[in-house]
Design an enzyme around this catalytic site. Sequence first.
Site, PDB file in Angstrom:
ATOM      1  N   GLU A  47      -9.762 -26.344  10.980  1.00 49.77           N
ATOM      2  CA  GLU A  47     -10.739 -25.354  10.492  1.00 49.77           C
ATOM      3  C   GLU A  47     -10.521 -24.046  11.254  1.00 49.77           C
ATOM      4  O   GLU A  47     -10.243 -24.070  12.454  1.00 49.77           O
ATOM      5  CB  GLU A  47     -12.162 -25.874  10.800  1.00 49.77           C
ATOM      6  CG  GLU A  47     -13.272 -24.894  10.467  1.00 49.77           C
ATOM      7  CD  GLU A  47     -14.655 -25.341  11.023  1.00 49.77           C
ATOM      8  OE1 GLU A  47     -14.708 -25.961  12.104  1.00 49.77           O
ATOM      9  OE2 GLU A  47     -15.661 -25.041  10.361  1.00 49.77           O
ATOM     10  N   ASN A 107     -16.064 -19.916   4.798  1.00 45.94           N
ATOM     11  CA  ASN A 107     -15.254 -20.721   5.711  1.00 45.94           C
ATOM     12  C   ASN A 107     -14.391 -21.594   4.788  1.00 45.94           C
ATOM     13  O   ASN A 107     -14.893 -22.531   4.164  1.00 45.94           O
ATOM     14  CB  ASN A 107     -16.187 -21.558   6.601  1.00 45.94           C
ATOM     15  CG  ASN A 107     -15.444 -22.301   7.687  1.00 45.94           C
ATOM     16  OD1 ASN A 107     -14.239 -22.505   7.599  1.00 45.94           O
ATOM     17  ND2 ASN A 107     -16.171 -22.726   8.709  1.00 45.94           N
ATOM     18  N   LYS A 124     -16.339 -24.199   2.533  1.00 47.43           N
ATOM     19  CA  LYS A 124     -17.254 -25.113   3.242  1.00 47.43           C
ATOM     20  C   LYS A 124     -18.669 -25.056   2.675  1.00 47.43           C
ATOM     21  O   LYS A 124     -19.288 -23.983   2.636  1.00 47.43           O
ATOM     22  CB  LYS A 124     -17.250 -24.761   4.726  1.00 47.43           C
ATOM     23  CG  LYS A 124     -18.025 -25.708   5.623  1.00 47.43           C
ATOM     24  CD  LYS A 124     -17.813 -25.302   7.089  1.00 47.43           C
ATOM     25  CE  LYS A 124     -18.474 -26.223   8.082  1.00 47.43           C
ATOM     26  NZ  LYS A 124     -18.193 -25.797   9.475  1.00 47.43           N
ATOM     27  N   GLU A 143     -22.690 -19.975  12.262  1.00 44.75           N
ATOM     28  CA  GLU A 143     -22.021 -20.091  10.950  1.00 44.75           C
ATOM     29  C   GLU A 143     -22.922 -19.629   9.810  1.00 44.75           C
ATOM     30  O   GLU A 143     -22.447 -19.026   8.844  1.00 44.75           O
ATOM     31  CB  GLU A 143     -21.571 -21.542  10.705  1.00 44.75           C
ATOM     32  CG  GLU A 143     -20.329 -21.914  11.480  1.00 44.75           C
ATOM     33  CD  GLU A 143     -19.672 -23.164  10.915  1.00 44.75           C
ATOM     34  OE1 GLU A 143     -19.245 -23.157   9.754  1.00 44.75           O
ATOM     35  OE2 GLU A 143     -19.586 -24.146  11.676  1.00 44.75           O
ATOM     36  N   CYS A 169     -15.038 -29.704   8.609  1.00 44.12           N
ATOM     37  CA  CYS A 169     -15.862 -29.982   9.784  1.00 44.12           C
ATOM     38  C   CYS A 169     -17.195 -30.651   9.485  1.00 44.12           C
ATOM     39  O   CYS A 169     -17.247 -31.840   9.228  1.00 44.12           O
ATOM     40  CB  CYS A 169     -16.043 -28.723  10.625  1.00 44.12           C
ATOM     41  SG  CYS A 169     -16.652 -29.130  12.285  1.00 44.12           S
ATOM     42  N   ASN A 194     -13.902 -27.807  14.312  1.00 47.08           N
ATOM     43  CA  ASN A 194     -14.114 -27.222  15.647  1.00 47.08           C
ATOM     44  C   ASN A 194     -15.446 -27.783  16.104  1.00 47.08           C
ATOM     45  O   ASN A 194     -16.501 -27.312  15.676  1.00 47.08           O
ATOM     46  CB  ASN A 194     -14.277 -25.698  15.589  1.00 47.08           C
ATOM     47  CG  ASN A 194     -12.995 -24.942  15.334  1.00 47.08           C
ATOM     48  OD1 ASN A 194     -12.408 -24.351  16.239  1.00 47.08           O
ATOM     49  ND2 ASN A 194     -12.576 -24.910  14.077  1.00 47.08           N
TER      50      ASN A 194
HETATM   51  N1  CDV Z   1     -17.619 -26.294  12.950  1.00 48.91           N
HETATM   52  C1  CDV Z   1     -18.616 -27.178  12.723  1.00 48.91           C
HETATM   53  O1  CDV Z   1     -19.022 -27.404  11.592  1.00 48.91           O
HETATM   54  N2  CDV Z   1     -19.125 -27.798  13.824  1.00 48.91           N
HETATM   55  C2  CDV Z   1     -20.241 -28.721  13.751  1.00 48.91           C
HETATM   56  C3  CDV Z   1     -20.987 -28.742  15.062  1.00 48.91           C
HETATM   57  C4  CDV Z   1     -21.829 -27.549  15.227  1.00 48.91           C
HETATM   58  C5  CDV Z   1     -21.912 -29.945  15.161  1.00 48.91           C
HETATM   59  C6  CDV Z   1     -19.782 -30.129  13.436  1.00 48.91           C
HETATM   60  O2  CDV Z   1     -20.409 -30.765  12.587  1.00 48.91           O
HETATM   61  O3  CDV Z   1     -18.838 -30.637  14.060  1.00 48.91           O
END
Ligand code: CDV
Length: 310
Positions: A47, A107, A124, A143, A169, A194
């Site tokens: 990501e 994203n 996303k 975000e 993510c 991330n």
């Molecule tokens: N980049 C993300 O989406 N990170 C989230 C963190 C904030 C919990 C995740 O779900 O991994």
Amino acid sequence: MARPLTVAAAQSGPIQKADSRQEVISRLCTMLEDAADAGVDLLVFTELALTTFFPRYYAENRADMDIWFEKEMPNAATSPLFRLARERGVGFYLGYAELTPEGHHFNTAILVDKAGNIVGKYRKVHLPGHDEFDTERAFQHLEKRYFQPGDLGFPVWNTMGGNMGMCICNDRRWPETFRVMGLQGVELVMLGYNTPSVNSQRPEEGPKIRTFHNRLVLQAGAYQNSTFVIGTAKAGDEDGHPLFGESCIVDPNGEILGVAKTEEDELVIAEIDLDDCVFGKKTIFDFARHRRIEHYGRITAQTGEEPPAG
Ligand code: CDV
């Protein structure tokens, strides 16, 4: 093997604020070269693979953050990666921050085939965090300030020998993500992440439980939809903020085929057979025979919980 594919998670070590796109692309190209030498067909980058995880920084003026966004793809900085992929015949998933000509911020992840053509785009859907500076958190996760929720749903593409899906993510924590792709016969779900090693709102929630949650959702998503899953981290210490690694490849039984050992740039490679998805899809997870959609209305009719009256 009936439909063999050699796949890899291309984990990125940390990217610092001062690192240029050219420096980052050069690291991604090195991993793509190494993957090609190992016979990899499809490589999954992470990501926001071109920049540091900038949602940890607050900007009063949101436009100040546009420096982290790509206005076109490929562009001058990323074209060497596309060229190399075409020359070496390696497809890839790449996450980046997208600024559209209409001024929308997403994203985003793209799927690029072995000829270097963009064949899929995903934006996303599940954006975690908050949209204003939060004094209660150990660090920010903005975000919701810098991105709009994705507007493309969860498409699946038939390319590179199978049915391919993407998410990003936080999406991996939501079973709906996997099921919507499962309903399109997905055989390989790719995602980059991330994830901070510590919960900014709960310091006692550290790497042990966070990596457990990561494996839990990737393995469940794979098993419950009889699909391969590749999860790729951006890992390591970015500006004093640790992100965990644990990039991994999961098979349709929910078993882990390989996992990253470091928090640096690292390839995790597996030879898979997409036909291994067939058994689960025809038996315990034969959706057409076993799903009972007459009982699932709440899934799309409401967002928050509505407990019974006490
Ligand atoms: N980049 C993300 O989406 N990170 C989230 C963190 C904030 C919990 C995740 O779900 O991994």
